[in-house]
Enzyme design. Structure first.
Site, PDB file in Angstrom:
ATOM      1  N   LYS A  42      80.545 -50.872  10.286  1.00 30.41           N
ATOM      2  CA  LYS A  42      80.122 -52.235  10.593  1.00 30.41           C
ATOM      3  C   LYS A  42      78.941 -52.233  11.550  1.00 30.41           C
ATOM      4  O   LYS A  42      78.002 -53.019  11.403  1.00 30.41           O
ATOM      5  CB  LYS A  42      81.288 -53.019  11.187  1.00 30.41           C
ATOM      6  CG  LYS A  42      82.350 -53.353  10.140  1.00 30.41           C
ATOM      7  CD  LYS A  42      83.531 -54.042  10.780  1.00 30.41           C
ATOM      8  CE  LYS A  42      84.528 -54.486   9.720  1.00 30.41           C
ATOM      9  NZ  LYS A  42      85.721 -55.072  10.336  1.00 30.41           N
TER      10      LYS A  42
ATOM     11  N   SER B 296      89.632 -59.281   9.258  1.00 32.91           N
ATOM     12  CA  SER B 296      88.674 -59.031  10.336  1.00 32.91           C
ATOM     13  C   SER B 296      87.596 -60.107  10.440  1.00 32.91           C
ATOM     14  O   SER B 296      86.775 -60.063  11.340  1.00 32.91           O
ATOM     15  CB  SER B 296      88.035 -57.658  10.172  1.00 32.91           C
ATOM     16  OG  SER B 296      87.144 -57.668   9.105  1.00 32.91           O
TER      17      SER B 296
END
Ligand code: ADP
Length: 787
Positions: A736, A693
């Site tokens: 996140k 990611s």
């Protein structure tokens, strides 16, 4: 300082000595029997009665050759020869002076004659110039003192030798005398003979003497210890024998009364199934017949105690009042709306089953998944309370051996039941809630795969007849409500995963943490530390700062510990009558908890070249992550540092490929790749990092370094990158975004494919953070790079 020799051609018969060294001016008695020795003595007695006494290097050698002898020895007068028996003599010699051998010549009867030169000691006036008189005197006293102590402690030195030593004014002779009487190694004695410098000899003898003394003392100590331990062993043995006799005298009824009778009582009350009652009774009879101290008896008793305590068929009535269940869940936990809802649904299904008369647990096993400290364990405890079941918890972390689940066979030395049956034996009903913690940390190796045993435990089709190797009697686990927890989904073994109903708990936002602290953690800690709410409170500002400065976690475990610390500090002051109550403000925190540990400000204060902020998802929640790129003249190497995993390295390569495909837009010269080295680094501790990611973050940092355009500092991003620059889906969006918010980022870029996950993101984050979905890397660069 050898005086040069002027009569080199002197010759003298050699007598080899075994294990001793002869010194000048001292008498020496030794035995002689070897042919060579006798021949040499013979030769001497027939001329001037002088021999050269040379020590053998190895006392095992019977017929020493020239190479076996030391080259410095002592010339001695033969004073006396005494025949002890046939060809076996006692020789008494008196040392004259030292000599150094130049050449050894072998004679017919197996002895050597030496060409020698004198080897005098350095005259005293030479030495004393080098060494202060006072020092020599001090050394002299030290030697006498050590020698005396040695003599007293070991008892191996004749008293005459001590008094003689005390009268000696010749230091060299004193040293020789000591060396003769102390048990030094041969090499050391020889070294003392060979050394010419008095000051060195003094040092050597003092050192050797004190070492020898220490050695002797250590030896004594070891002897004492050994003796003591032998004495103790004998005493123990004696006592044990006595005890055995007494026990034999009292044998039979006594132990029957204590052990077997107790087991029979347990047996009468136990609910062991009919089929196995006879077997168990037989085992109790065996115990009754065994002498009490028979080792096998305790193994047998342990087994019986476990089996007799198992709650075969003792079921508690299930309390399935959904309203009160919801109340208990709400009482113990703030937020977690979805989680609670899912649990209530689960209980509703169970309620219907019970109403249809189904006692067995049916359907999937609940699995609570989330980072540490988000309340998995405490939710499970509340479920148990809500439905009125007993609660057992067992951690599966690090279990690698199948027998930890299923037990060892009883024939095995030190056998034990598996953890499941051990847990069950601690409750007295057969339908508890059994929490299996950390199911994702289950290991497996050559000792068998514990997950397959666990599968059998959890499977409602098989677990009504669970056989633990140790227990031997099949046990019905089908009434047990198993609940499991895991930190991540990935770690859950595949076959188990299929039977789980997953309930995800994600990390808390700052706002949620403040509420949890106010409503649950602080009141709990205040009470635990003997305080009242009147005596201690925290302002909202203090709580927020405590969370930001002293904790960095997805859950609230660390927060709970820090609050406990605050309580303890305040409790001390109140107990010491320093204060009556304390309302903790932000400014009091450092005084109570010490310097702040974390600094959650913007990762960067200004736009930077070749540095972009990404978002990471670890098992402990979300975090920000800086990626730095540096370009140096070189030959086309790509270097990656910062403990990156393979997947992350691959996405770095993909990012580079993307940049090359955009060389025109990025002003990248044609030979850029071959003329430069690229270094990508991901700082922040030595924590290993992996996952795809960070792909678009790397590409952004790269593009910035190549094009010379800076990256916006208030922006963070997450997304996998494809070779053509598409932005692909990632996991952990909620964590996140919370982390980005915490780090005071203004905007984050996320893959368009993740848009549906936005509904998981807490409101307080959505209100303060701009979240922009992107589809291609070109979009990312348009937003991220500043002109
Ligand atoms: P986990 O099992 O997920 O590691 P715990 O259940 O041990 O976490 O939770 C740690 C502490 O935080 C416990 O004291 C728990 O009661 C508390 N806690 C966690 N989440 C909440 C919540 N939502 N409301 C109230 N207390 C909570």
């Amino acid at each position: 300082m050898t005086k040069k020799n002027n009569n080199k051609n002197k010759r003298i018969p050699v007598v080899p000595l075994r294990g001793i060294v002869a010194y000048p001016k001292l008498t020496l008695a030794f035995d002689a029997g070897r042919t060579g020795t006798l021949a040499a003595l013979d030769k001497a007695l027939n001329s001037d009665r002088k021999v050269l006494l040379l020590a053998q290097k190895d006392l095992e050698v019977d017929n020493p050759m020239a190479a076996d002898l030391y080259r410095v020895g002592t010339i001695a007068d033969i004073v006396q020869v005494l025949e002890v028996k046939n060809d076996y003599f006692k020789i008494l010699t008196e040392g004259i002076e030292r000599a150094k051998v130049n050449r050894l010549v072998r004679k017919g009867k197996g002895f050597y004659v030496a060409d020698y030169e004198e080897y005098p000691r350095a005259p005293f006036h030479v030495t004393s110039k080098l060494m202060d008189e006072l020092k020599i005197e001090a050394a002299h006293r030290e030697i006498i003192k050590l020698f005396e102590t040695y003599a007293v402690e070991t008892g191996t030195v004749p008293p005459d030798a001590i008094s003689f030593a005390k009268t000696l004014k010749d230091y060299d002779q004193l040293i020789d005398l000591v060396s003769v009487h102390v048990n030094f190694k041969l090499e050391r004695k020889q070294a003392l003979l060979e050394e010419q410098d008095l000051s060195k000899r003094l040092d050597q003898i003092i050192l050797s003497l004190s070492q020898e003394l220490k050695l002797f003392q250590y030896g004594q100590e070891i002897n004492r210890k050994v003796k003591k331990s032998i004495d103790k062993q004998q005493r123990d043995y004696f006592l044990r024998e006595q005890m055995r006799t007494i026990e034999d005298e009292l044998s039979g009824e006594q132990s029957e009364l204590s052990e077997a009778a107790r087991l029979r009582e347990l047996f009468a009350e136990s609910s062991i199934p009919e089929d196995y009652r006879e077997k168990v009774e037989r085992e109790i009879d065996r115990v009754a017949r065994m002498p009490a101290n028979f080792p096998e008896a305790s193994v047998q008793i342990n087994w019986l105690e476990l089996v007799l305590n198992l709650p075969f068929g003792k079921t508690d009535v299930e309390k399935l009042d959904l309203k009160s269940a919801r109340k208990i869940l709400d009482r113990d936990h703030y937020g977690l709306k979805d989680v609670k809802q899912r649990i209530i649904e689960y209980l509703a299904v169970r309620k219907l089953q019970v109403e249809q008369g189904i006692k067995k647990m049916r359907g999937p096993i609940l699995c609570l998944v989330g980072p540490p400290g988000v309340g998995k364990t405490s939710i499970a405890k509340s479920i148990a309370e809500a439905i009125g079941r007993k609660y057992i918890r067992m951690s599966l972390g690090g279990i690698r051996d199948e027998s930890e689940i299923r037990g060892h066979r009883r024939t095995y030395v030190g056998a034990m039941a598996g953890r499941i049956m051990q847990g069950i034996s601690h409750v007295d009903i057969d339908n508890p809630l059994f929490l299996l913690d950390e199911i994702d940390k289950l290991g497996h190796d050559f000792r068998g795969d514990p997950s397959s045993a666990l599968l059998e435990v959890l499977d409602p089709e098989q677990n009504d007849n669970f056989r633990d190797h140790y227990v031997e009697i099949p046990y019905d686990l089908s009434h047990v409500l198993f609940v499991t927890t895991a930190n991540t989904i990935e770690g859950i073994p595949g076959p188990l995963f299929d039977r789980m109903e997953l309930i995800q708990l994600s990390g808390y936002t700052e706002v949620e943490k403040v509420e949890i602290a106010k409503r649950h953690l602080l009141p709990k800690q205040i009470e635990a530390n003997g305080l009242t709410a009147k005596q201690l409170s925290l302002t909202d500002g203090a709580l927020k700062s405590l969370i930001a400065w002293y904790t960095a976690e997805a859950g609230v475990r660390q927060l709970e510990r820090e609050l406990a610390r605050v309580c303890r500090r305040v409790a001390i002051r109140i107990a010491e009558d320093e204060i009556k109550s304390f309302r903790v403000k932000q400014t009091d925190l450092e005084e109570l908890l010490g310097n702040r540990k974390y600094f959650f400000d913007l990762a960067e204060k200004e736009d930077l070249l070749g540095s972009a902020t990404g978002l990471a998802w670890t098992y402990a929640g979300g975090d920000t992550l800086t990626i730095e790129v540096n370009i140096l003249p070189g030959s086309g190497k790509l270097e990656l540092t910062g403990q990156l995993g393979d997947v992350m390295k691959e996405s770095a390569k993909a990012a580079l490929t993307y940049c090359r495909s955009r060389s025109e837009e990025l002003n990248m010269a044609e030979d850029f790749i071959t003329k430069n080295d690229i270094h990508i680094h991901v700082p922040a501790g030595a924590v290993p990092k992996d996952g795809p990611s960070a792909g678009i973050t790397m590409a952004t940092a790269l593009a910035s370094a190549i094009s010379g355009k800076k990256v916006r500092h208030d922006l963070a991003m997450t997304g996998e990158i494809s070779l053509r620059g598409r932005v692909l889906r990632i996991g952990g969006l909620k964590e996140k975004s919370v982390a980005a918010h915490r780090a005071k980022i203004k905007e984050i870029l996320i893959p368009k494919e993740n848009e549906p996950d936005l509904e998981d993101v807490p409101e307080s984050v959505l209100n303060n953070l701009k979240i922009t979905p992107v589809e291609t890397m070109d979009d990312v660069l348009r937003i991220a790079l500043v002109e």
